[in-house]
Design an enzyme around this catalytic site. Structure first.
Site, PDB file in Angstrom:
ATOM      1  N   GLU A 148       0.870  -1.017  -0.023  1.00  0.00           N
ATOM      2  CA  GLU A 148       0.186   0.013   0.336  1.00  0.00           C
ATOM      3  C   GLU A 148       0.761   1.231  -0.243  1.00  0.00           C
ATOM      4  O   GLU A 148       1.964   1.016   0.431  1.00  0.00           O
ATOM      5  CB  GLU A 148      -0.989   0.068   1.537  1.00  0.00           C
ATOM      6  CG  GLU A 148      -2.157   0.557   0.986  1.00  0.00           C
ATOM      7  CD  GLU A 148      -3.034  -0.553  -0.030  1.00  0.00           C
ATOM      8  OE1 GLU A 148      -2.366  -0.490  -0.935  1.00  0.00           O
ATOM      9  OE2 GLU A 148      -3.831  -1.464   0.561  1.00  0.00           O
TER      10      GLU A 148
ATOM     11  N   ASP B 183      -4.261   0.610  -9.699  1.00  0.00           N
ATOM     12  CA  ASP B 183      -5.098   0.427 -10.577  1.00  0.00           C
ATOM     13  C   ASP B 183      -5.648   0.052 -10.837  1.00  0.00           C
ATOM     14  O   ASP B 183      -6.801  -0.146 -11.281  1.00  0.00           O
ATOM     15  CB  ASP B 183      -6.442   1.122  -9.289  1.00  0.00           C
ATOM     16  CG  ASP B 183      -5.621   2.043  -7.803  1.00  0.00           C
ATOM     17  OD1 ASP B 183      -5.283   0.913  -7.032  1.00  0.00           O
ATOM     18  OD2 ASP B 183      -6.525   3.040  -7.410  1.00  0.00           O
TER      19      ASP B 183
ATOM     20  N   ASP C 271       3.191   2.682  -5.204  1.00  0.00           N
ATOM     21  CA  ASP C 271       3.378   2.436  -6.294  1.00  0.00           C
ATOM     22  C   ASP C 271       3.885   3.898  -6.422  1.00  0.00           C
ATOM     23  O   ASP C 271       4.420   3.713  -7.865  1.00  0.00           O
ATOM     24  CB  ASP C 271       1.406   2.013  -7.127  1.00  0.00           C
ATOM     25  CG  ASP C 271       0.583   3.163  -6.588  1.00  0.00           C
ATOM     26  OD1 ASP C 271       0.544   4.107  -5.687  1.00  0.00           O
ATOM     27  OD2 ASP C 271      -0.704   2.895  -7.172  1.00  0.00           O
TER      28      ASP C 271
ATOM     29  N   GLY D 258     -16.216   5.294  -3.540  1.00  0.00           N
ATOM     30  CA  GLY D 258     -15.487   5.848  -1.987  1.00  0.00           C
ATOM     31  C   GLY D 258     -15.343   4.966  -1.257  1.00  0.00           C
ATOM     32  O   GLY D 258     -14.620   5.043  -0.087  1.00  0.00           O
ATOM     33  N   ALA D 259     -14.754   3.785  -1.396  1.00  0.00           N
ATOM     34  CA  ALA D 259     -14.748   2.204  -0.438  1.00  0.00           C
ATOM     35  C   ALA D 259     -12.702   1.684  -0.512  1.00  0.00           C
ATOM     36  O   ALA D 259     -12.772   1.207  -0.187  1.00  0.00           O
ATOM     37  CB  ALA D 259     -16.268   1.381  -0.711  1.00  0.00           C
ATOM     38  N   GLY D 260     -12.265   2.640  -1.569  1.00  0.00           N
ATOM     39  CA  GLY D 260     -11.051   1.977  -1.598  1.00  0.00           C
ATOM     40  C   GLY D 260     -10.852   0.918  -2.263  1.00  0.00           C
ATOM     41  O   GLY D 260     -10.246   0.467  -2.815  1.00  0.00           O
ATOM     42  N   LEU D 261     -11.990   0.255  -3.646  1.00  0.00           N
ATOM     43  CA  LEU D 261     -12.237  -0.719  -4.095  1.00  0.00           C
ATOM     44  C   LEU D 261     -11.902  -0.313  -5.930  1.00  0.00           C
ATOM     45  O   LEU D 261     -12.233  -0.544  -6.866  1.00  0.00           O
ATOM     46  CB  LEU D 261     -13.616  -1.091  -4.332  1.00  0.00           C
ATOM     47  CG  LEU D 261     -13.134  -2.141  -2.900  1.00  0.00           C
ATOM     48  CD1 LEU D 261     -14.766  -3.160  -2.787  1.00  0.00           C
ATOM     49  CD2 LEU D 261     -12.723  -2.976  -2.289  1.00  0.00           C
ATOM     50  N   SER D 262     -11.826   1.219  -5.780  1.00  0.00           N
ATOM     51  CA  SER D 262     -11.111   1.561  -7.303  1.00  0.00           C
ATOM     52  C   SER D 262     -12.042   1.772  -8.037  1.00  0.00           C
ATOM     53  O   SER D 262     -12.112   1.710  -9.277  1.00  0.00           O
ATOM     54  CB  SER D 262     -10.529   0.879  -7.915  1.00  0.00           C
ATOM     55  OG  SER D 262      -8.927   1.098  -7.260  1.00  0.00           O
TER      56      SER D 262
ATOM     57  N   SER E  14     -13.116   4.840  -9.355  1.00  0.00           N
ATOM     58  CA  SER E  14     -12.858   5.463 -10.220  1.00  0.00           C
ATOM     59  C   SER E  14     -11.817   5.082 -11.189  1.00  0.00           C
ATOM     60  O   SER E  14     -11.382   5.415 -12.500  1.00  0.00           O
ATOM     61  CB  SER E  14     -11.929   6.644  -9.947  1.00  0.00           C
ATOM     62  OG  SER E  14     -11.264   6.394  -8.442  1.00  0.00           O
TER      63      SER E  14
HETATM   64  C1  GLA Z   1      -5.129   4.960  -4.508  1.00  0.00           C
HETATM   65  C2  GLA Z   1      -3.789   5.020  -5.440  1.00  0.00           C
HETATM   66  C3  GLA Z   1      -3.400   4.183  -6.051  1.00  0.00           C
HETATM   67  C4  GLA Z   1      -2.532   3.242  -4.675  1.00  0.00           C
HETATM   68  C5  GLA Z   1      -2.977   2.939  -3.152  1.00  0.00           C
HETATM   69  C6  GLA Z   1      -2.416   2.718  -2.285  1.00  0.00           C
HETATM   70  O1  GLA Z   1      -5.837   3.783  -4.639  1.00  0.00           O
HETATM   71  O2  GLA Z   1      -5.188   5.573  -6.277  1.00  0.00           O
HETATM   72  O3  GLA Z   1      -2.679   4.200  -6.413  1.00  0.00           O
HETATM   73  O4  GLA Z   1      -1.319   4.915  -4.128  1.00  0.00           O
HETATM   74  O5  GLA Z   1      -4.273   4.406  -3.266  1.00  0.00           O
HETATM   75  O6  GLA Z   1      -1.659   1.535  -2.563  1.00  0.00           O
END
Ligand code: GLA
Length: 389
Positions: A34, A172, A37, A122-126, A128
């Protein structure tokens, strides 16, 4: 992927009175690695079976017209004069991709696009990256223009960095575009080389959503990035190390007094996290689920203490998870400051795990957590005319 997307195609037809070409892009969960990247480091995500569907058809006036099913809103842009002017709304993401594709030299004629999907926002599952990659695939598909995985991921990242204004890394977009079913992806974010790794039989990846919302464009993500970059700049100046990826803990220690304490702690998280990703690779290759779980626990502690990107609810749901029988590891996943945790759970225990995590989290916080038992799925793909994958 056995999912039926025919409804999305039907809705495009209803709205725009034309048949469309449809493309689906998944969401992702990061197993470990985490905030590594954007300093050229190592990550280990997998694509998961939530999707954005982009359905595209032609129009004659040179405009890009997007309709979001989820927001029930339309946004329209003149393609030839599309400039990097984010409006702070959902349409920045697909518009940014069109802008980025044009920078890449892709000729884009007018089009209508319907965007729909089931990725939790907005949950951290990408969510976007899923919208970005689905949009890019659809526009490229209609233009009969082929770009390889690295190019698609990079142009989507540029849309997010330079158009939307969120300083994310490449993880992501890369795994959303190029993930493979049943495999975790170890991605080297400097070379963009990757290795597909087997996930152990007998365990499932379970995602638990703390339901605490975060927002990358305005939240702590950008602050953390700045703190990291301050530390990285000191390592460059003092030790000639271009990317934090190449620094050891000894390099960092030698520069400790020359950087703010927070930058030191953030960099320590990243250096140790890169090491954990390599160890996690070994654990997967040896089928050592216990070791993999221990690394997840250590990764969470590092995100919480050194990177300070967790929050009390997420720490709570991790603690609850780790108390459950059959849970090998649990950690925050994604950018942080809320969102989801990723858990590695014995396949025979997932039902009890989900029930216990939900009820104990509800008792502790009053919040109803969504939980999903996931499998690694394929990255973005074109759908057949009947909406099947
Ligand atoms: C988000 C960003 C990624 C990465 C993570 C953290 O998802 O879009 O590029 O930096 O946070 O690991």
């Amino acid at each position: 992927m056995k999912k039926d997307f025919s409804e999305a195609l039907g809705r495009h037809e209803q709205r725009f009175g034309q048949a469309g070409l449809a493309f689906a892009a998944p969401a992702r969960v990061n197993l470990i690695g985490e905030h590594t990247d954007y300093t050229g480091g190592l990550v280990m995500p997998m694509a998961i079976g939530f999707h954005t569907v982009a359905t595209i058809g032609p129009r004659e006036d040179g405009r890009a017209v997007f309709h979001s099913e989820n927001f029930d809103e339309e946004a329209s842009y003149e393609i030839a004069s599309l400039d990097s002017k984010p409006e702070g709304r959902w349409s920045d993401y697909p518009a940014g991709v069109v802008w980025s594709l044009r920078q890449e030299g892709v000729r884009i004629d007018g089009f209508n696009m319907t965007l729909s999907g089931d990725v939790p926002v907005g949950a951290g599952l990408s969510s976007s990256a899923s919208v970005e990659v689905a949009t890019a695939m659809a526009v490229l598909g209609r233009a009969h223009f082929a770009l390889d995985l690295k190019a698609v991921a990079s142009l989507c990242r540029r849309a997010e960095n330079e158009y939307v204004g969120a300083k994310s890394g490449i993880m992501d977009q890369f795994v959303v575009a190029g993930g493979v079913a049943q495999r975790a992806m170890l991605l080297d974010c400097r070379s963009l080389e990757f290795e597909l790794l087997p996930l152990p039989a007998g365990v499932r990846v379970v995602i638990a959503n703390s339901m605490v919302r975060h927002d990358h464009a305005t939240g702590g993500y950008g602050d953390r990035r700045d703190e990291v970059e301050t530390g990285q700049a000191v390592l460059q100046r003092e030790r000639g190390i271009e990317l934090l990826r190449d620094a050891t803990l000894a390099d960092l220690e030698a520069c400790r007094e020359k950087m703010p304490a927070v930058s030191y702690a953030r960099c320590r998280h990243i250096i140790t996290e890169n090491g954990r990703v390599l160890e996690a690779r070994e654990a997967l290759l040896q089928g050592d689920v216990k070791r993999f779980g221990e690394l997840m626990v250590a990764a969470h502690a590092s995100m919480r203490d050194d990177f300070e990107a967790s929050c009390s609810e997420v720490d709570m749901i991790v603690e609850i998870a780790l108390r459950q029988p059959g849970c090998f590891g649990a950690r925050i996943t994604g950018g942080g400051f809320g969102g989801c945790t990723v858990n590695l759970v014995d396949v025979t225990k997932t039902g009890e795990f989900v029930a216990a995590v939900r009820s104990e989290y509800r008792a502790a916080t009053g919040i109803e957590a969504d939980c999903f038992v996931c499998e690694a799925s394929d990255g973005a793909l074109a759908l057949a005319k009947d909406g099947t994958a």
